[in-house]
Design an enzyme around this catalytic site. Structure first.
Site, short mmCIF file in Angstrom:
data_model
loop_
_atom_site.label_atom_id
_atom_site.label_comp_id
_atom_site.label_asym_id
_atom_site.label_seq_id
_atom_site.Cartn_x
_atom_site.Cartn_y
_atom_site.Cartn_z
N HIS A 70 -46.89 -47.26 25.64
CA HIS A 70 -46.50 -46.42 24.50
C HIS A 70 -47.42 -45.19 24.37
O HIS A 70 -47.57 -44.64 23.29
CB HIS A 70 -46.53 -47.21 23.18
CG HIS A 70 -45.74 -48.47 23.23
ND1 HIS A 70 -44.38 -48.50 23.04
CD2 HIS A 70 -46.13 -49.76 23.46
CE1 HIS A 70 -43.95 -49.75 23.14
NE2 HIS A 70 -44.98 -50.53 23.41
N SER A 81 -51.79 -17.86 31.88
CA SER A 81 -50.94 -17.34 30.81
C SER A 81 -50.89 -15.82 30.88
O SER A 81 -51.84 -15.17 31.30
CB SER A 81 -51.52 -17.78 29.45
OG SER A 81 -50.93 -17.06 28.40
N LYS A 93 -56.21 -20.08 29.83
CA LYS A 93 -55.29 -21.17 30.12
C LYS A 93 -55.02 -21.32 31.61
O LYS A 93 -54.97 -20.35 32.36
CB LYS A 93 -53.95 -20.94 29.40
CG LYS A 93 -54.03 -21.10 27.89
CD LYS A 93 -52.64 -21.00 27.28
CE LYS A 93 -51.79 -22.16 27.72
NZ LYS A 93 -50.40 -22.04 27.25
N GLU A 138 -44.89 -29.55 35.58
CA GLU A 138 -43.83 -29.48 34.58
C GLU A 138 -42.46 -29.40 35.25
O GLU A 138 -41.48 -30.01 34.79
CB GLU A 138 -44.05 -28.26 33.68
CG GLU A 138 -45.28 -28.40 32.79
CD GLU A 138 -45.62 -27.12 32.04
OE1 GLU A 138 -46.40 -27.20 31.09
OE2 GLU A 138 -45.11 -26.04 32.43
#
Length: 438
Positions: free
Chosen positions: A137, A258, A264, A271
């Site tokens: 979970h 970014s 970043k 992804e």
């Protein structure tokens, strides 16, 4: 609506190979002369050169790659080019080309899966004794070694490899020779063509031969499950590379910055492993929809098999390469993972098992330890910080040995069951995983 050349031209290598085998068989059976065969083979060589170097002169009237090849063959070789289509139909011709393509694609996926398996095994060996939290979970559950976690994907991929092997096996019967649907009016040697093209046998029923696309569905099923597995890997890499987890830094080649936030480092490729999975699943669902109610035999609907297949093949090639690159170059943070695995609350099951060994039924143990966890959390302490008095109050079977159980290394090494995370079992698993690739 009818034109498929824009996407099926990538079948030209299979169409040329099939046509060579068919021409040789026609001559061997006396259906065409040896001189005709030689003229056809020379013409096919010339067509192949043009297709390979990009000089093939496609025409607006070329409906598909099969008609384009035959047209150009006839332009080069003369009227004899028209003899190539003797004893075959576009129905069995297309089925054969797609079967050849699917077999090659399945074998390519098989090899790329093995490369990723090897990268995961290498990473597991480098991090065999690095502790980390295991999750259910997405909550910290029990500690494991990083090697044990990475090897979970090896076994998933081994099943994927078996699915692609099955898909390749389903292309073992040659469709060519079935004609449009009923066979052909010539005493052909389908076995000769099958042997030349690497088929194990010939399709025994001409109706089934031209209407069958099960092997494409088998490939798409394998691709859908494989990309689903890779999406899970991608999801974990995204989480682990976040500042909140900080377990891993992905290679620069598989990340991006970014456009406005220079601090970043975005896990773009990981992804996209997630996003590609529903794409392949969609192709499987779409082709099932195309095929699900078609009357026998060939219907033009079946032209829709190719774009689903081709995109899935390209997607599988891409994501397997990306996953291999990310795993090979990933840099894990041992201290960050160990710190996350150091909360002794995730060893609560070990305390319950201590009580089991002292004769307390497990369900009773579960309640006792749940009470200890509640006491520790409410007082802002760990389980190991509870006093002997508090332990004994929870159960007369508890004493200071609890602290030995809660020593971090013991949490990991206590999982001695076959397939568990204890070092000895991980070592066995690494050996078994290596054997998969030999």
């Amino acid at each position: 609506m009818n034109a498929s050349l824009a996407f099926d031209q990538r079948l030209w290598p299979q169409d040329i190979a099939q046509s060579r085998a068919h021409a040789a068989m026609l001559a061997a059976r006396g259906i065409i002369s040896d001189a005709d065969r030689e003229a056809l083979l020379e013409g096919l060589d010339a067509v192949e050169r043009e297709l390979a170097d990009g000089t093939f002169p496609f025409e607006p009237g070329d409906e598909d790659i099969h008609m384009a090849v035959e047209r150009r063959l006839t332009e080069i070789a003369g009227p004899v080019g028209g003899k190539l289509h003797t004893a075959r139909s576009r129905n069995d011709q297309v089925a054969t080309d797609v079967s050849l393509f699917t077999r090659e694609a399945a074998r390519s996926a098989f090899a790329k899966i093995e490369a990723l398996m090897g990268a995961l095994i290498d990473a597991a060996e480098r991090h065999a004794d690095w502790p980390m939290p295991g999750y259910t979970h997405l909550q910290r559950a029990q500690p494991v070694f990083l090697a044990h976690h990475l090897l979970a994907y090896v076994w998933m991929l081994d099943r994927d490899r078996a699915r692609f092997r099955f898909a390749a096996q389903q292309t073992a019967q040659l469709p060519l020779g079935a004609g449009a649907l009923a066979g052909v009016n010539f005493d052909t040697d389908r076995g000769m063509v099958a042997a030349e093209l690497g088929f194990g046998s010939v399709a025994p029923n001409s109706i089934d031969a031209v209407s069958n696309r099960d092997f494409v569905l088998d490939y798409l099923n394998a691709a859908a499950v494989c990309t689903m597995h890779l999406s899970r890997l991608g999801a974990e890499l995204v989480l682990w590379s976040s500042q909140e987890f900080g377990f891993v830094e992905l290679p620069d080649a598989w990340s991006s910055g970014s456009s406005i936030m220079p601090q970043k480092k975005n896990p773009d490729a990981a992804e996209l492993l997630r996003a590609k999975a529903p794409r392949t699943a969609g192709h499987l669902t779409a082709l099932l929809g195309v095929m699900h109610a078609l009357p026998l035999t060939y219907n033009k609907d079946m032209q829709e098999d190719k774009e689903h297949l081709f995109d899935a093949v390209d997607t599988i090639d891409l994501v397997l390469d990306a996953a291999t690159g990310m795993i090979s170059g990933a840099r894990f943070d041992r201290e960050r993972m160990a710190a996350a695995a150091s909360d002794d609350l995730i060893a609560a099951t070990d305390v319950a098992d201590l009580l089991v060994r002292r004769g307390v039924p497990f369900r009773e143990c579960h309640g006792i330890v749940a009470g200890l966890v509640r006491t520790a959390v409410e007082s802002g302490r760990g389980l190991a910080d509870l006093t002997d008095e508090e332990l004994h109050a929870a159960s007369p079977h508890l004493d200071g040995e609890v602290r030995e159980v809660l020593a971090q290394r013991s949490w990991l090494e206590s999982k001695v069951s076959e397939g568990g995370t204890a070092s000895s079992r991980v070592a066995e698993q690494l050996t078994a995983a290596r054997a998969l690739l030999t």
